[in-house]
Design a protein around this motif. Structure first.
Motif, PDB file in Angstrom:
ATOM      1  N   UNK A 237     -65.786 -85.082  16.789  1.00  0.00           N
ATOM      2  CA  UNK A 237     -65.963 -86.099  15.750  1.00  0.00           C
ATOM      3  C   UNK A 237     -66.347 -85.446  14.433  1.00  0.00           C
ATOM      4  N   UNK A 238     -67.178 -84.397  14.506  1.00  0.00           N
ATOM      5  CA  UNK A 238     -67.588 -83.708  13.277  1.00  0.00           C
ATOM      6  C   UNK A 238     -66.412 -83.021  12.602  1.00  0.00           C
ATOM      7  N   UNK A 239     -65.401 -82.608  13.378  1.00  0.00           N
ATOM      8  CA  UNK A 239     -64.208 -82.025  12.734  1.00  0.00           C
ATOM      9  C   UNK A 239     -63.631 -83.015  11.721  1.00  0.00           C
ATOM     10  N   UNK A 240     -63.526 -84.289  12.123  1.00  0.00           N
ATOM     11  CA  UNK A 240     -62.997 -85.302  11.194  1.00  0.00           C
ATOM     12  C   UNK A 240     -64.035 -85.636  10.119  1.00  0.00           C
ATOM     13  N   UNK A 241     -65.314 -85.601  10.506  1.00  0.00           N
ATOM     14  CA  UNK A 241     -66.373 -85.843   9.524  1.00  0.00           C
ATOM     15  C   UNK A 241     -66.321 -84.813   8.411  1.00  0.00           C
ATOM     16  N   UNK A 242     -66.038 -83.560   8.783  1.00  0.00           N
ATOM     17  CA  UNK A 242     -65.981 -82.493   7.769  1.00  0.00           C
ATOM     18  C   UNK A 242     -64.838 -82.737   6.797  1.00  0.00           C
ATOM     19  N   UNK A 243     -63.768 -83.296   7.289  1.00  0.00           N
ATOM     20  CA  UNK A 243     -62.655 -83.668   6.407  1.00  0.00           C
ATOM     21  C   UNK A 243     -63.121 -84.731   5.403  1.00  0.00           C
ATOM     22  N   UNK A 244     -63.889 -85.709   5.890  1.00  0.00           N
ATOM     23  CA  UNK A 244     -64.369 -86.788   5.002  1.00  0.00           C
ATOM     24  C   UNK A 244     -65.338 -86.238   3.956  1.00  0.00           C
ATOM     25  N   UNK A 245     -66.238 -85.337   4.368  1.00  0.00           N
ATOM     26  CA  UNK A 245     -67.172 -84.736   3.403  1.00  0.00           C
ATOM     27  C   UNK A 245     -66.384 -83.968   2.349  1.00  0.00           C
ATOM     28  N   UNK A 246     -65.405 -83.181   2.806  1.00  0.00           N
ATOM     29  CA  UNK A 246     -64.604 -82.380   1.874  1.00  0.00           C
ATOM     30  C   UNK A 246     -63.888 -83.284   0.879  1.00  0.00           C
TER      31      UNK A 246
END
Ligand code: COS
Length: 383
Positions: A237-246
């Motif tokens: 889930x954090x993989x996609x979260x990191x995309x959102x933060x970026x």
């Protein structure tokens, strides 16, 4: 900068921008000073589709693609990162975890509510003693008949005091990351307490909390995925979260560019606009290149997600570059504004304060570098 965006993608971006320019930008300084966004904006953001964007239509969402999601996150980051955080934690980290790992019952129960933002979620992974080393978290869940009883503490939890449901990661065996299980915990459960953390450098309009779980009892139907699968749920889930933060960071860089160009072309010194000085153009050029480079890394990652390709390393690269670029761009923006950049009449100061956490949460820049290094070398620096 447009790179073969579809009409629908451009239309959503335009809708998002005009909504936020009207409903968020004029209020963001006040929300920041008062340390609370006006939550009345949340259901209106849900009407636009921010919360349900990538949730399938059958669960009340729009079933949109991740490039559109990245565009939405960019617009939120440009307007106010506090709002971006509310969306990407509630419908991103919590909603996506339920979507990909939940039972049909859990999806039916929570996804329509998260998509309409009639309920908000928070993501309870970080603890006082485990930030980067999330696999060694110490909150415990113990079996008691058909129930689980949870005890522990969580720290720096976005939406913590606003959330209706907390996705809590707790230890169900002493087997390191393999002994972690995910639980959907209603925040009105007896023994659940959330205390707001005050005094943050940035993201001041957004609730960040400490969670205390003291003999919180949930039924076995509250387990998300399988017992022992919690760390994998958190990491994927954090993989996609990191995309959102970026993507949110791209919005910060874009905002820094716009405010810096506007200021530099209207402010005069030595009898001419400061934008005409080469050393000012040097800073504007750096911000402009950072915006393009960060955006392209984000779009590449979103496109990989949409095509069903592995995207974890691309997400780490996008998050690393875009978060560092956001800090760099905000610093440059303040320099362009001179003394005016040091007060919050202009957005540069808030951009800098909000950008600073982006290199810390959802995996520090150092963690992203070690993940990229592991992908390049095959050697794991974490063992
Ligand atoms: N997706 C799916 N599964 C993953 C995964 C991912 N992105 N990353 C790791 N896993 C799995 C591994 O495959 C492994 O599975 P097996 O037990 O079947 O072998 C398991 O999780 C444990 O992996 P490992 O022990 O190798 O952990 P990692 O080295 O992958 O993780 C780091 C170590 C430091 C990278 C990880 O703990 C991390 O990302 N820390 C930062 C946490 C963070 O971002 N905190 C901030 C939260 S703010 S909400």
């Amino acid at each position: 900068m447009d790179l073969s965006l579809s009409d629908e993608q451009q239309a959503f971006r335009d809708l998002a921008r005009s909504f936020l320019d009207k409903e968020a930008v004029p209020h963001r300084t006040r929300w920041d000073r008062e340390e609370a966004v006006d939550l009345a904006i949340v259901p209106r953001m849900a009407e636009i589709g921010f919360f349900g964007l990538t949730i399938p239509e059958e669960y009340g969402g729009l079933g949109g693609d991740y490039v559109t999601y990245a565009l939405a996150m960019e617009e939120l980051g440009r307007a106010d990162s506090a709002l971006r955080g509310i969306v990407s934690v509630s419908s991103g980290l919590v909603g996506k975890s339920i979507l990909f790992f939940g039972s049909e019952e859990q999806k039916q129960e929570w996804l329509p509510q998260l998509a309409s933002a009639s309920r908000l979620g928070c993501f309870g992974l970080t603890e006082p003693d485990t930030g980067s080393d999330a696999g060694n978290l110490t909150s415990r869940a113990t079996r008691d008949g058909d129930d689980w009883v949870l005890n522990g503490q969580k720290l720096f939890i976005t939406n913590g005091t606003w959330a209706d449901v907390a996705l809590v990661f707790a230890r169900t065996s002493d087997d390191g990351p393999r002994g972690v299980t995910a639980f959907l915990v209603p925040t009105d459960s007896p023994g659940f307490e959330a205390r707001e953390i005050k005094g943050k450098l940035g993201l001041r309009g957004q609730a960040t909390a400490e969670l205390f779980l003291s003999d919180v009892r949930v039924p076995s139907s509250a387990v998300l995925g399988e017992v022992g699968q919690g760390f994998k749920i958190a990491m994927s889930t954090l993989d996609k979260g990191r995309l959102a933060v970026a993507a949110g960071c791209v919005g910060i860089v874009q905002g820094c560019l716009e405010t810096s160009v506007e200021y530099a072309t209207s402010r005069t010194q030595f009898g001419r606009p400061i934008a005409s000085f080469q050393l000012v153009q040097d800073m504007l050029a750096d911000i402009s290149v950072d915006a393009d480079a960060a955006r392209l890394l984000v779009w590449r990652c979103a496109d990989l997600v949409d095509r069903g390709e592995p995207f974890g390393t691309a997400a780490s690269k996008a998050k690393l570059f875009a978060s560092e670029a956001a800090v760099r761009a905000a610093n440059n923006a303040i320099q362009v504004h001179g003394g005016a950049g040091y007060v919050d009449d202009y957005p540069a100061a808030k951009y800098l304060r909000d950008a600073r956490v982006m290199t810390l949460y959802e995996g520090t820049s150092q963690i992203q570098k070690l993940l990229i290094g592991r992908a390049e070398t095959g050697i794991n620096a974490f063992v």
